[in-house]
Structures are given as C-alpha cells and as structure tokens.
Design a protein around this motif. Sequence first.
Motif, PDB file in Angstrom:
ATOM      1  N   GLY A  18      -2.109  40.602 -17.975  1.00 48.01           N
ATOM      2  CA  GLY A  18      -2.690  41.880 -18.395  1.00 48.01           C
ATOM      3  C   GLY A  18      -1.689  43.029 -18.352  1.00 48.01           C
ATOM      4  O   GLY A  18      -2.094  44.198 -18.384  1.00 48.01           O
ATOM      5  N   LYS A  19      -0.395  42.713 -18.321  1.00 44.03           N
ATOM      6  CA  LYS A  19       0.619  43.787 -18.252  1.00 44.03           C
ATOM      7  C   LYS A  19       0.477  44.739 -19.433  1.00 44.03           C
ATOM      8  O   LYS A  19       0.490  45.959 -19.264  1.00 44.03           O
ATOM      9  CB  LYS A  19       2.038  43.194 -18.227  1.00 44.03           C
ATOM     10  CG  LYS A  19       2.320  42.315 -17.024  1.00 44.03           C
ATOM     11  CD  LYS A  19       3.748  41.805 -17.015  1.00 44.03           C
ATOM     12  CE  LYS A  19       4.117  40.940 -18.194  1.00 44.03           C
ATOM     13  NZ  LYS A  19       3.383  39.640 -18.264  1.00 44.03           N
ATOM     14  N   GLY A  89       7.533  43.697 -18.319  1.00 43.31           N
ATOM     15  CA  GLY A  89       8.170  42.403 -18.643  1.00 43.31           C
ATOM     16  C   GLY A  89       9.651  42.348 -18.327  1.00 43.31           C
ATOM     17  O   GLY A  89      10.308  41.345 -18.612  1.00 43.31           O
ATOM     18  N   GLU A 198     -10.198  40.515 -13.548  1.00 40.49           N
ATOM     19  CA  GLU A 198     -10.698  41.429 -14.582  1.00 40.49           C
ATOM     20  C   GLU A 198      -9.852  42.697 -14.626  1.00 40.49           C
ATOM     21  O   GLU A 198      -9.797  43.438 -13.634  1.00 40.49           O
ATOM     22  CB  GLU A 198     -12.150  41.833 -14.273  1.00 40.49           C
ATOM     23  CG  GLU A 198     -13.171  40.740 -14.512  1.00 40.49           C
ATOM     24  CD  GLU A 198     -13.303  40.380 -15.990  1.00 40.49           C
ATOM     25  OE1 GLU A 198     -13.121  41.274 -16.847  1.00 40.49           O
ATOM     26  OE2 GLU A 198     -13.549  39.212 -16.281  1.00 40.49           O
TER      27      GLU A 198
HETATM   28  P1  G5P Z   1       6.229  38.956 -23.052  1.00 40.32           P
HETATM   29  O1  G5P Z   1       5.812  39.461 -24.371  1.00 40.32           O
HETATM   30  O2  G5P Z   1       6.637  39.899 -21.994  1.00 40.32           O
HETATM   31  P2  G5P Z   1       4.561  37.705 -21.118  1.00 40.32           P
HETATM   32  O3  G5P Z   1       4.564  36.221 -21.190  1.00 40.32           O
HETATM   33  O4  G5P Z   1       5.156  38.285 -19.930  1.00 40.32           O
HETATM   34  O5  G5P Z   1       5.076  38.037 -22.557  1.00 40.32           O
HETATM   35  P3  G5P Z   1       2.196  38.552 -22.167  1.00 40.32           P
HETATM   36  O6  G5P Z   1       1.869  37.186 -22.750  1.00 40.32           O
HETATM   37  O7  G5P Z   1       2.586  39.635 -23.116  1.00 40.32           O
HETATM   38  O8  G5P Z   1       3.199  38.401 -21.055  1.00 40.32           O
HETATM   39  P4  G5P Z   1       0.497  40.347 -20.702  1.00 40.32           P
HETATM   40  O9  G5P Z   1       1.117  41.485 -21.405  1.00 40.32           O
HETATM   41  O10 G5P Z   1       0.665  40.232 -19.238  1.00 40.32           O
HETATM   42  O11 G5P Z   1       0.881  38.961 -21.352  1.00 40.32           O
HETATM   43  O12 G5P Z   1      -1.066  40.285 -20.991  1.00 40.32           O
HETATM   44  P5  G5P Z   1      -1.965  41.053 -22.107  1.00 40.32           P
HETATM   45  O13 G5P Z   1      -1.434  40.832 -23.471  1.00 40.32           O
HETATM   46  O14 G5P Z   1      -2.255  42.432 -21.661  1.00 40.32           O
HETATM   47  O15 G5P Z   1      -3.324  40.219 -21.915  1.00 40.32           O
HETATM   48  C1  G5P Z   1      -3.397  38.870 -22.326  1.00 40.32           C
HETATM   49  C2  G5P Z   1      -4.726  38.650 -23.077  1.00 40.32           C
HETATM   50  O16 G5P Z   1      -5.795  38.792 -22.155  1.00 40.32           O
HETATM   51  C3  G5P Z   1      -4.991  39.662 -24.203  1.00 40.32           C
HETATM   52  O17 G5P Z   1      -5.664  39.025 -25.250  1.00 40.32           O
HETATM   53  C4  G5P Z   1      -5.913  40.695 -23.530  1.00 40.32           C
HETATM   54  O18 G5P Z   1      -6.762  41.362 -24.468  1.00 40.32           O
HETATM   55  C5  G5P Z   1      -6.709  39.796 -22.600  1.00 40.32           C
HETATM   56  N1  G5P Z   1      -7.217  40.440 -21.384  1.00 40.32           N
HETATM   57  C6  G5P Z   1      -6.641  41.388 -20.600  1.00 40.32           C
HETATM   58  N2  G5P Z   1      -7.425  41.696 -19.557  1.00 40.32           N
HETATM   59  C7  G5P Z   1      -8.527  40.906 -19.663  1.00 40.32           C
HETATM   60  C8  G5P Z   1      -9.702  40.746 -18.889  1.00 40.32           C
HETATM   61  O19 G5P Z   1      -9.925  41.395 -17.870  1.00 40.32           O
HETATM   62  N3  G5P Z   1     -10.606  39.822 -19.317  1.00 40.32           N
HETATM   63  C9  G5P Z   1     -10.401  39.070 -20.441  1.00 40.32           C
HETATM   64  N4  G5P Z   1     -11.335  38.181 -20.803  1.00 40.32           N
HETATM   65  N5  G5P Z   1      -9.301  39.192 -21.206  1.00 40.32           N
HETATM   66  C10 G5P Z   1      -8.387  40.090 -20.826  1.00 40.32           C
HETATM   67  O20 G5P Z   1       7.418  37.921 -23.220  1.00 40.32           O
HETATM   68  C11 G5P Z   1       7.372  36.916 -24.215  1.00 40.32           C
HETATM   69  C12 G5P Z   1       8.636  36.099 -24.138  1.00 40.32           C
HETATM   70  O21 G5P Z   1       9.761  36.945 -24.374  1.00 40.32           O
HETATM   71  C13 G5P Z   1      10.859  36.582 -23.542  1.00 40.32           C
HETATM   72  C14 G5P Z   1      10.420  35.298 -22.834  1.00 40.32           C
HETATM   73  O22 G5P Z   1      10.799  34.211 -23.627  1.00 40.32           O
HETATM   74  C15 G5P Z   1       8.906  35.459 -22.777  1.00 40.32           C
HETATM   75  O23 G5P Z   1       8.240  34.205 -22.625  1.00 40.32           O
HETATM   76  N6  G5P Z   1      11.124  37.671 -22.584  1.00 40.32           N
HETATM   77  C16 G5P Z   1      12.125  37.666 -21.698  1.00 40.32           C
HETATM   78  N7  G5P Z   1      13.089  36.739 -21.421  1.00 40.32           N
HETATM   79  C17 G5P Z   1      13.978  37.046 -20.426  1.00 40.32           C
HETATM   80  N8  G5P Z   1      13.908  38.162 -19.693  1.00 40.32           N
HETATM   81  C18 G5P Z   1      12.971  39.129 -19.954  1.00 40.32           C
HETATM   82  N9  G5P Z   1      12.925  40.250 -19.210  1.00 40.32           N
HETATM   83  C19 G5P Z   1      12.031  38.893 -20.991  1.00 40.32           C
HETATM   84  N10 G5P Z   1      10.988  39.592 -21.475  1.00 40.32           N
HETATM   85  C20 G5P Z   1      10.437  38.840 -22.452  1.00 40.32           C
END
Ligand code: G5P
Length: 219
Positions: A18-19, A89, A198
């Motif tokens: 949820g970041k 991230g 949540e």
């Molecule tokens: P990203 O883009 O940084 P991640 O894997 O860290 O990706 P991601 O997937 O973006 O994180 P998030 O931001 O933590 O997830 O979560 P979000 O998008 O807010 O919520 C996820 C889903 O849940 C959404 O559909 C949202 O609507 C829903 N949701 C939220 N809250 C709730 C709730 O309470 N209930 C419900 N039912 N749903 C909810 O990085 C991607 C890739 O880029 C590279 C890596 O390869 C990585 O895998 N990368 C890096 N590599 C090296 N170093 C770094 N610093 C890097 N940064 C990125």
Amino acid sequence: MAGSRILRTLILGAPGSGKGTISKRLVADYKLTHLASGDLLRNQISAGTEAGKEAESFIVKGQLVPDPLIVDLISQELGKLKTSWLLDGFPRTLSQAEALSQKTNVDLVFNLDVPFDTIRQRLEKRWIHAPSGRTYHADWSPPKTPGLDDVTGEPLTQRDDDKPETVQNRLNTYDKMTRPLLDYYKSQDLLQSFHGTESNVIYPQMIDFLDEYMKSVDW
Ligand code: G5P
Ligand code: MG
C-alpha cells in the motif's frame, strides 16, 4: 504544514503493501512531493531509454534493478526537489540506503507491515494508468468506469510484474534484500512501523503519529 523546514520521509513496505495508496494520501494532506522509484523506472521503460531497457529485464522477473541504475535516477530527481518529500520504494537495499545517506539526511521512515497473504490477493486485482501511476483495485477502489482511468479516460492495464509467480519472486526478494533495512533504520531511531490489513485503518494511525511528530519538533 506550518513551518518552512523541509520534511524528508521514506515509505518502506513489501510489494503491494500500500505504499502508493498511502503516499497519495500523505502527499495530499501534508503537501509533500512524491517520488516513487517504480514509477520512475516504468516511465523510463515507456520512453525506451537505455536505463529503461536495462531495468525492464529485471522488473519482469520480479528482481531488483542494479543499485547504480536506481541510485542515479533517484539522485537526479532528488536534486531537483526544493519542497518536503516522500520517497516510495527507495531505498530497497543496504547499499542504496548508504548511497542515500551520502546525499541527504532523513527525518522519518514509515514501514507498512502487511501480511503476504493479503498482498497476494490485492495484486491480482490491481489496475493502473501507466502514464500517471494512478492505481486502482477492481473491488476496493474501482475506477468510475470499469477499465478506464478516472482523469484521462484512457484504458487501464495490469502490471506485467503482478502475475502471481512474479509477485512471489518480488516477495522473496523483499524478504532477502529489503527487510534488513528495517533494522538499519530502527538502529537510527527513525523507523515507524504500522501493522494491518487495511489501508483505511493504517492511514489514520499514520496521521496521528505525524501530527504528534510535527508538534514535537515544532514544525
Ligand atoms: P514498485 O513499483 O516500487 P513494489 O513492488 O514495491 O513496486 P507496489 O507493487 O507498487 O510495490 P505498493 O505501492 O506498496 O505496491 O501498493 P499499492 O499499489 O498502493 O497497493 C497495491 C494494490 O492494493 C492496489 O491495487 C491498491 O488499490 C490495493 N489496496 C491498497 N490498500 C488496500 C486495502 O486496504 N484493501 C484492499 N482490498 N486493497 C488495497 O517496484 C516495481 C519494480 O521496480 C524495481 C523492482 O524490480 C520492483 O520489483 N524497483 C527497484 N529495484 C531496485 N531498487 C529500487 N529501489 C527499486 N524500486 C523499484
Ligand atoms: Mg507502488
């Protein structure tokens, strides 16, 4: 936000914790600039840059991109910021955290502690508007018109790395490479963890904490 000090914050958490969702609320409520490493990388991929081509080969496998690539990108962006910011991230490895500490101090590090089972279910239903990074969830935060972005009306897509097997790789990578950062920032007394399933429950707790924090340092 009262004073003229610059607030420098990080938000850590496993993929899908949820970041992005929480960051969107924080930046609106506290007038922070949001810098998301994943969005920066996806923009590079869409633009077809060399950095984007290199990054894509790691992202599709659920692996982290090499440290120098992301440190460079983030450093360029951080250098442009004159306002309070929230970094989403980044950092993701100890080496990235060290690189960041060479460039700037950090005031607060938020950690979203969400169970992996909850995350797996969420990511199956995530849809995004890739150009802006706007994120939806088919049931929890659906777009006004199914399949279309609320602001531009353009079609939504699913992220390539949200396939179940890639999600598991990302969670494994998080455990191995990123979880150690929690101890790193805890030892510096910067870490604030929020546990739950949540975002709507976690966010009010974050606000309470942040408001108290700002009062305590006379922001
Ligand atoms: P990203 O883009 O940084 P991640 O894997 O860290 O990706 P991601 O997937 O973006 O994180 P998030 O931001 O933590 O997830 O979560 P979000 O998008 O807010 O919520 C996820 C889903 O849940 C959404 O559909 C949202 O609507 C829903 N949701 C939220 N809250 C709730 C709730 O309470 N209930 C419900 N039912 N749903 C909810 O990085 C991607 C890739 O880029 C590279 C890596 O390869 C990585 O895998 N990368 C890096 N590599 C090296 N170093 C770094 N610093 C890097 N940064 C990125
Ligand atoms: Mg995100």
